[in-house]
Design a protein around this motif. Structure first.
Motif, PDB file in Angstrom:
ATOM      1  N   MET A   1       3.284 -11.606   2.667  1.00 13.39           N
ATOM      2  CA  MET A   1       4.408 -10.556   2.547  1.00 13.39           C
ATOM      3  C   MET A   1       5.214 -11.025   3.793  1.00 13.39           C
ATOM      4  SD  MET A   1       2.530  -6.814   2.154  1.00 13.39           S
ATOM      5  CE  MET A   1       1.616  -7.094   3.679  1.00 13.39           C
ATOM      6  N   PRO A   2       6.677 -11.174   3.662  1.00 15.13           N
ATOM      7  CA  PRO A   2       7.516 -11.316   4.789  1.00 15.13           C
ATOM      8  C   PRO A   2       7.846 -10.338   5.498  1.00 15.13           C
ATOM      9  CG  PRO A   2       8.642 -11.552   2.926  1.00 15.13           C
ATOM     10  CD  PRO A   2       7.428 -11.063   2.460  1.00 15.13           C
ATOM     11  N   TRP A   3       7.349  -9.151   5.444  1.00 17.66           N
ATOM     12  CA  TRP A   3       7.478  -7.788   6.207  1.00 17.66           C
ATOM     13  C   TRP A   3       6.530  -7.241   7.261  1.00 17.66           C
ATOM     14  CZ3 TRP A   3       7.989  -8.509   1.199  1.00 17.66           C
ATOM     15  CH2 TRP A   3       6.690  -7.750   0.410  1.00 17.66           C
ATOM     16  N   LEU A   4       6.462  -6.630   8.050  1.00 20.73           N
ATOM     17  CA  LEU A   4       5.479  -5.807   8.800  1.00 20.73           C
ATOM     18  C   LEU A   4       4.990  -4.779   7.846  1.00 20.73           C
ATOM     19  CD1 LEU A   4       7.364  -5.406  12.117  1.00 20.73           C
ATOM     20  CD2 LEU A   4       5.469  -7.085  11.493  1.00 20.73           C
ATOM     21  N   ALA A   5       3.834  -4.344   8.130  1.00 19.22           N
ATOM     22  CA  ALA A   5       3.078  -3.368   7.228  1.00 19.22           C
ATOM     23  C   ALA A   5       2.119  -2.641   8.036  1.00 19.22           C
ATOM     24  CB  ALA A   5       2.531  -3.848   5.941  1.00 19.22           C
ATOM     25  N   LEU A   6       1.618  -1.374   7.848  1.00 19.22           N
ATOM     26  CA  LEU A   6       0.812  -0.696   8.247  1.00 19.22           C
ATOM     27  C   LEU A   6      -0.529  -1.339   7.997  1.00 19.22           C
ATOM     28  CD1 LEU A   6       1.722   3.010   8.714  1.00 19.22           C
ATOM     29  CD2 LEU A   6       1.593   1.537  10.283  1.00 19.22           C
ATOM     30  N   PRO A   7      -1.306  -1.509   8.896  1.00 13.97           N
ATOM     31  CA  PRO A   7      -2.887  -1.809   8.670  1.00 13.97           C
ATOM     32  C   PRO A   7      -3.587  -0.722   7.893  1.00 13.97           C
ATOM     33  CG  PRO A   7      -2.589  -2.154  10.894  1.00 13.97           C
ATOM     34  CD  PRO A   7      -1.455  -1.391  10.500  1.00 13.97           C
ATOM     35  N   PHE A   8      -4.472  -1.026   6.936  1.00 13.98           N
ATOM     36  CA  PHE A   8      -5.296  -0.149   6.280  1.00 13.98           C
ATOM     37  C   PHE A   8      -6.051   0.717   7.136  1.00 13.98           C
ATOM     38  CE2 PHE A   8      -8.875   1.404   3.672  1.00 13.98           C
ATOM     39  CZ  PHE A   8      -8.324   2.015   2.642  1.00 13.98           C
ATOM     40  N   GLY A   9      -5.951   2.114   6.889  1.00 17.85           N
ATOM     41  CA  GLY A   9      -6.380   3.153   7.613  1.00 17.85           C
ATOM     42  C   GLY A   9      -5.619   3.531   8.930  1.00 17.85           C
ATOM     43  N   ASP A  10      -4.277   3.092   9.224  1.00 19.30           N
ATOM     44  CA  ASP A  10      -3.733   3.435  10.578  1.00 19.30           C
ATOM     45  C   ASP A  10      -3.469   4.980  10.237  1.00 19.30           C
ATOM     46  OD1 ASP A  10      -1.105   3.793  11.951  1.00 19.30           O
ATOM     47  OD2 ASP A  10      -1.358   1.608  12.216  1.00 19.30           O
ATOM     48  N   GLY A  11      -3.603   5.463  11.448  1.00 22.23           N
ATOM     49  CA  GLY A  11      -3.517   6.942  11.550  1.00 22.23           C
ATOM     50  C   GLY A  11      -2.001   7.518  11.393  1.00 22.23           C
ATOM     51  N   ARG A  12      -0.954   6.565  11.549  1.00 13.89           N
ATOM     52  CA  ARG A  12       0.426   7.062  11.146  1.00 13.89           C
ATOM     53  C   ARG A  12       0.579   7.106   9.864  1.00 13.89           C
ATOM     54  NH1 ARG A  12       2.669   1.981  14.607  1.00 13.89           N
ATOM     55  NH2 ARG A  12       0.893   1.380  13.727  1.00 13.89           N
ATOM     56  N   LYS A  13      -0.241   6.795   8.735  1.00 12.95           N
ATOM     57  CA  LYS A  13       0.008   6.956   7.409  1.00 12.95           C
ATOM     58  C   LYS A  13       0.308   8.565   7.102  1.00 12.95           C
ATOM     59  CE  LYS A  13      -2.579   6.810   3.353  1.00 12.95           C
ATOM     60  NZ  LYS A  13      -3.835   7.025   2.822  1.00 12.95           N
ATOM     61  N   GLN A  14      -0.551   9.456   7.891  1.00 11.22           N
ATOM     62  CA  GLN A  14      -0.120  11.072   7.361  1.00 11.22           C
ATOM     63  C   GLN A  14       1.370  11.405   7.531  1.00 11.22           C
ATOM     64  OE1 GLN A  14      -2.281  12.306   5.309  1.00 11.22           O
ATOM     65  NE2 GLN A  14      -3.691  11.021   5.675  1.00 11.22           N
ATOM     66  N   ILE A  15       1.799  10.691   8.975  1.00  7.58           N
ATOM     67  CA  ILE A  15       2.874  11.283   9.253  1.00  7.58           C
ATOM     68  C   ILE A  15       3.848  10.562   8.252  1.00  7.58           C
ATOM     69  CG2 ILE A  15       4.717  11.075  11.216  1.00  7.58           C
ATOM     70  CD1 ILE A  15       2.534  10.795  13.021  1.00  7.58           C
ATOM     71  N   LEU A  16       3.903   9.439   7.853  1.00  6.64           N
ATOM     72  CA  LEU A  16       4.688   8.746   6.724  1.00  6.64           C
ATOM     73  C   LEU A  16       4.692   9.292   5.593  1.00  6.64           C
ATOM     74  CD1 LEU A  16       4.302   5.052   8.229  1.00  6.64           C
ATOM     75  CD2 LEU A  16       6.351   6.547   8.660  1.00  6.64           C
ATOM     76  N   ASN A  17       3.410   9.766   5.188  1.00  2.62           N
ATOM     77  CA  ASN A  17       3.223  10.379   3.818  1.00  2.62           C
ATOM     78  C   ASN A  17       3.981  11.494   3.819  1.00  2.62           C
ATOM     79  OD1 ASN A  17       1.525   8.559   2.837  1.00  2.62           O
ATOM     80  ND2 ASN A  17      -0.187   9.601   3.016  1.00  2.62           N
ATOM     81  N   ARG A  18       4.117  12.524   4.728  1.00  2.80           N
ATOM     82  CA  ARG A  18       5.197  13.507   4.905  1.00  2.80           C
ATOM     83  C   ARG A  18       6.361  13.364   4.938  1.00  2.80           C
ATOM     84  NH1 ARG A  18       0.609  15.700   7.971  1.00  2.80           N
ATOM     85  NH2 ARG A  18       1.657  14.901   9.860  1.00  2.80           N
ATOM     86  N   LYS A  19       6.759  12.217   5.886  1.00  2.00           N
ATOM     87  CA  LYS A  19       8.136  12.116   6.024  1.00  2.00           C
ATOM     88  C   LYS A  19       8.743  11.792   4.646  1.00  2.00           C
ATOM     89  CE  LYS A  19      11.330   9.435   8.572  1.00  2.00           C
ATOM     90  NZ  LYS A  19      12.608  10.438   8.578  1.00  2.00           N
ATOM     91  N   PHE A  20       8.073  10.821   3.936  1.00  2.00           N
ATOM     92  CA  PHE A  20       8.638  10.054   2.714  1.00  2.00           C
ATOM     93  C   PHE A  20       8.192  10.942   1.432  1.00  2.00           C
ATOM     94  CE2 PHE A  20       9.024   6.877   5.891  1.00  2.00           C
ATOM     95  CZ  PHE A  20      10.285   6.681   5.785  1.00  2.00           C
ATOM     96  N   LYS A  21       7.381  11.923   1.626  1.00  2.00           N
ATOM     97  CA  LYS A  21       6.899  12.835   0.505  1.00  2.00           C
ATOM     98  C   LYS A  21       6.175  11.724  -0.405  1.00  2.00           C
ATOM     99  CE  LYS A  21      10.514  16.217   0.824  1.00  2.00           C
ATOM    100  NZ  LYS A  21      11.588  15.600   1.636  1.00  2.00           N
ATOM    101  N   ILE A  22       5.211  10.953  -0.131  1.00  2.00           N
ATOM    102  CA  ILE A  22       4.403  10.026  -0.851  1.00  2.00           C
ATOM    103  C   ILE A  22       3.429  11.093  -1.413  1.00  2.00           C
ATOM    104  CG2 ILE A  22       2.829   8.229  -0.821  1.00  2.00           C
ATOM    105  CD1 ILE A  22       5.753   7.497  -0.064  1.00  2.00           C
ATOM    106  N   GLU A  23       3.442  10.968  -2.854  1.00  2.00           N
ATOM    107  CA  GLU A  23       2.442  11.677  -3.574  1.00  2.00           C
ATOM    108  C   GLU A  23       1.223  11.021  -4.081  1.00  2.00           C
ATOM    109  OE1 GLU A  23       4.553  13.759  -6.577  1.00  2.00           O
ATOM    110  OE2 GLU A  23       5.963  14.560  -5.028  1.00  2.00           O
ATOM    111  N   GLY A  24       1.287   9.596  -4.235  1.00  2.00           N
ATOM    112  CA  GLY A  24       0.121   8.960  -4.720  1.00  2.00           C
ATOM    113  C   GLY A  24       0.192   7.330  -3.979  1.00  2.00           C
TER     114      GLY A  24
END
Length: 151
Positions: A1-24
């Motif tokens: 991947m030529p881009w940055l990504a959150l590591p698996f299990g990163d705690g910021r995931k929940q915040i981003l899920n809410r912000k971007f309305k990730i459902e799955g």
């Protein structure tokens, strides 16, 4: 991947899920260096074009789409395939589908049987490795959207 990504299990995931309305999962949102959202459909673009979708700009995605359209003009209208010998498969523009050959999601073009709702990625249906022009088997290949590559 030529881009940055959150590591698996990163705690910021929940915040981003809410912000971007990730459902799955899986899900991918492209965010630019300034923090501006580039696209919430990065997963779809990655499935369709692989890592070539980066940097996810409208102009770049349009160019990739035009390249696929040009390539599709060289494909046959109908094919017979051993995975679906009941009917011919018709070259069809589809929004999304699951390839019945490799099981991966596809976007754009499919070889499709309407009677049976059967889809194959063009590379799975045509059974030809474009780089070598030789027949390829299902084993040893990974399909990402309309692009299959050696595993």
């Amino acid at each position: 991947m030529p881009w940055l990504a959150l590591p698996f299990g990163d705690g910021r995931k929940q915040i981003l899920n809410r912000k971007f309305k990730i459902e799955g999962i899986p899900a991918a949102v492209a965010i630019g260096p300034s923090g501006r959202t580039i696209t919430k459909e990065a997963r779809m673009h990655l499935t369709a074009y692989g890592a070539d979708a980066f940097p996810f700009t409208e102009e770049h995605l349009k160019q990739l789409g035009e390249e696929i359209e040009k390539k599709a003009n060289g494909w046959p209208e109908k094919v017979k395939h051993e995975l679906h010998s009941e009917h011919e498969l018709i070259r069809t523009k589809r929004s999304s589908y699951n390839c019945d050959g490799c099981g991966e999601t596809g976007y754009s073009w499919s070889f499709y049987c309407k009677q049976c709702d059967f889809d194959l990625h063009p590379k799975c249906a045509l059974k030809e490795d474009e780089d070598t022009g030789t027949e390829k088997g299902k084993e040893g290949f990974i399909c990402d959207g309309d692009v299959c590559r050696k595993a």
